[in-house]
Design an enzyme around this catalytic site. Structure first.
Site, PDB file in Angstrom:
ATOM      1  N   GLY A 180     -22.064  -9.158 -57.084  1.00 42.52           N
ATOM      2  CA  GLY A 180     -22.066 -10.335 -57.745  1.00 42.52           C
ATOM      3  C   GLY A 180     -22.779 -11.514 -56.864  1.00 42.52           C
ATOM      4  N   ASP A 181     -22.345 -11.293 -55.586  1.00 35.79           N
ATOM      5  CA  ASP A 181     -23.120 -12.429 -54.533  1.00 35.79           C
ATOM      6  C   ASP A 181     -24.501 -12.276 -54.502  1.00 35.79           C
ATOM      7  OD1 ASP A 181     -20.382 -13.348 -54.239  1.00 35.79           O
ATOM      8  OD2 ASP A 181     -20.196 -11.512 -52.552  1.00 35.79           O
TER       9      ASP A 181
END
Length: 311
Positions: free
Chosen positions: A253-254
């Site tokens: 997600g980062d």
């Protein structure tokens, strides 16, 4: 330049056991890994790999804070953190029998003077910044609207802010008069905003069309291996990602957030930005190290991502 904000970073320590985790007994570790941790620092690493000019900021304290600063310097990532009285935290992961047991320290208490110093420093830094990312939790001592304050300051400089945080802080941000440019919740976090239990992707899509998100240009709802549902201005998309052998999905997600920051900085068009950013998440999942992508894979992954326009 892209500024990444990590207000509650950590030294991430990974202990890999050959056998079982023995409670109330001695456990001998076969492999140890220590790295500068925190969602925003994962974003920083990916942005650096994508050849973006990036600077990391947040709070650091004590010897652990020095370790993080040194790790960033080794990776040639610019950084300008506010130094605090209390120590930066450790976060420990114990890998055993295909499972991961985590021990997360609460982190330091930020005093009022340190908070004001950061706000002032943040405003000064924005003079050379084009995009800001805000990632992760808030350390103790900061007001719950601290992200709102940062978004308001960035708005004065007309700088887009990309926000990735937990449900309660996310709700404060999107209810505030000054909105982030992009938010990146997962399906559970979006459902929590509406106090509902979504049964399928159609439920997510229907709720993204509410007035709740109307003033936020980009809403990217990540669905893990199922891809993402995206609100882009007045348009809505479903994105399907290719099936790959996931080695370590932590930090994907980062990587997606880093992809969008890079895409906006480079002026990519909407669908290209979606493909580019989701490709980062897939690439990260294929790597053992968190916050790591392979540039040689990106073009192929982008071609394999299927985007469908939906109402």
């Amino acid at each position: 330049m892209i500024l990444t904000v990590t207000l509650n970073p950590s030294v991430d320590i990974s202990y890999k056991l050959n056998g079982t985790l023995n409670l109330d007994d001695v456990n001998r570790v076969s492999e140890i890994n220590k790295t500068a941790g925190g969602k925003g620092l994962n974003v920083s690493r990916v942005l650096k790999q994508l050849k973006n000019e990036v600077k990391a900021t947040g709070f650091l304290g004590g010897h652990l804070g020095e370790f993080i600063a040194e790790e960033l310097s080794v990776r040639d990532i610019r950084h300008d953190f506010v130094r605090i009285k209390q120590d930066t935290r450790n976060c420990i992961s114990i890998l055993h029998e295909g499972m991961q047991t985590e021990i997360l320290e609460k982190g330091p208490m930020i005093n009022s003077g340190e908070a004001v110093q950061f706000l002032n420093q943040f405003a000064i830094q924005l003079k050379e910044i084009d995009v800001v990312t805000l990632s992760g939790s808030l350390p103790a001592g900061l007001r719950g609207d601290f992200y709102n304050q940062l978004i308001t300051i960035a708005r004065k400089f007309r700088i887009p802010v990309l926000l990735d945080t937990k449900e309660d802080l996310l709700e404060k941000a999107i209810r505030h008069t000054t909105k982030p440019f992009l938010i990146k919740p997962n399906a559970k976090e979006v459902a929590g905003l509406f106090h509902k239990d979504f049964q399928n992707q159609e439920d997510i899509l229907a709720n993204l069309q509410s007035e709740y998100f109307s003033q936020i240009p980009w809403v990217v709802v990540t669905l893990g291996a199922d891809g993402a549902i995206i609100k882009c201005k007045e348009k809505f998309y479903k994105a399907e990602i290719p099936l790959v052998e996931a080695i370590n999905p932590v930090g994907s997600g980062d990587a997606v957030l880093a992809g969008f920051a890079s895409a906006f900085h480079k002026g990519m068009k909407d669908e290209e930005a979606i493909r580019y950013s989701l490709a980062m998440g897939v690439s990260n999942a294929m790597e053992e190290q968190t916050g790591c992508v392979q540039l040689s894979d990106i073009s192929d992954l982008m071609e394999r991502i299927r985007i469908t326009s939906v109402k």
